[in-house]
Design a protein around this motif. Sequence first.
Motif, PDB file in Angstrom:
ATOM      1  N   ARG A 139       0.930  -1.047   0.137  1.00 28.33           N
ATOM      2  CA  ARG A 139       0.176   0.068  -0.488  1.00 28.33           C
ATOM      3  C   ARG A 139       0.917   1.626   0.297  1.00 28.33           C
ATOM      4  NH1 ARG A 139      -2.723  -4.241  -0.395  1.00 28.33           N
ATOM      5  NH2 ARG A 139      -5.045  -4.646   0.063  1.00 28.33           N
ATOM      6  N   LEU A 140       1.915   1.345   0.906  1.00 28.29           N
ATOM      7  CA  LEU A 140       2.513   2.073   0.902  1.00 28.29           C
ATOM      8  C   LEU A 140       3.139   2.757  -0.803  1.00 28.29           C
ATOM      9  CD1 LEU A 140       4.785   2.016   4.377  1.00 28.29           C
ATOM     10  CD2 LEU A 140       2.870   3.933   3.426  1.00 28.29           C
ATOM     11  N   ALA A 141       3.710   1.498  -0.786  1.00 33.57           N
ATOM     12  CA  ALA A 141       4.516   1.562  -2.783  1.00 33.57           C
ATOM     13  C   ALA A 141       3.484   1.788  -3.812  1.00 33.57           C
ATOM     14  CB  ALA A 141       4.637   0.823  -3.036  1.00 33.57           C
ATOM     15  N   ARG A 142       2.088   2.187  -3.673  1.00 30.62           N
ATOM     16  CA  ARG A 142       0.999   2.430  -4.375  1.00 30.62           C
ATOM     17  C   ARG A 142       1.133   3.511  -4.213  1.00 30.62           C
ATOM     18  NH1 ARG A 142      -3.740  -1.036  -4.656  1.00 30.62           N
ATOM     19  NH2 ARG A 142      -3.612  -1.258  -7.311  1.00 30.62           N
ATOM     20  N   LEU A 143       0.514   4.181  -2.733  1.00 30.66           N
ATOM     21  CA  LEU A 143       0.680   5.490  -2.202  1.00 30.66           C
ATOM     22  C   LEU A 143       1.450   7.131  -3.121  1.00 30.66           C
ATOM     23  CD1 LEU A 143      -0.792   5.293   1.013  1.00 30.66           C
ATOM     24  CD2 LEU A 143      -1.895   6.073  -1.296  1.00 30.66           C
TER      25      LEU A 143
END
Length: 158
Positions: free
Chosen positions: A56-60
């Motif tokens: 999720r951090l990578a996607r954000l």
Amino acid sequence: MRELREPLMECSLPAALEAVGERWSFLILRASFNGLHHFEEFLSELGIARNILANRLARLVEHGILKREAMAVDRRRIEYLLTDKGFALLPTMIAMRQWGERWETCVPAFPILVDDRDRRPIQQVSVLSHDGRVLGKHDLIWALPGDVAADMDAVAAA
């Protein structure tokens, strides 16, 4: 109404949902708005699995909502910081919270979000007209670009 079907299929909502439309992403953003910046902070505060958090951090970051920066004091430590694009999601987050208070939990949120200057609770997020009037569901319609008033003179002439 039929001519609006095609443009609605090209609506920007699916793209927005692709960027943040998932529970953990919203909880990470809420934590960011509340001052969390490090992977381990998110991990312990949210109770999220490491692999899901990393994803999720990578996607954000990929969508430009958070940026990844090495800390000045220890270049090995990474901070995740809201970008202007990410901070622009604050009204959405507040609206979702207020909606949840009203329709899902029926319990006031804790802590209470207040205006820093006056220490008074913020107002409900509303849909506003171009002149600041609060609009209800019967005040809204979809329009094609050619049917939208271009400026105040066009509105006055209508």
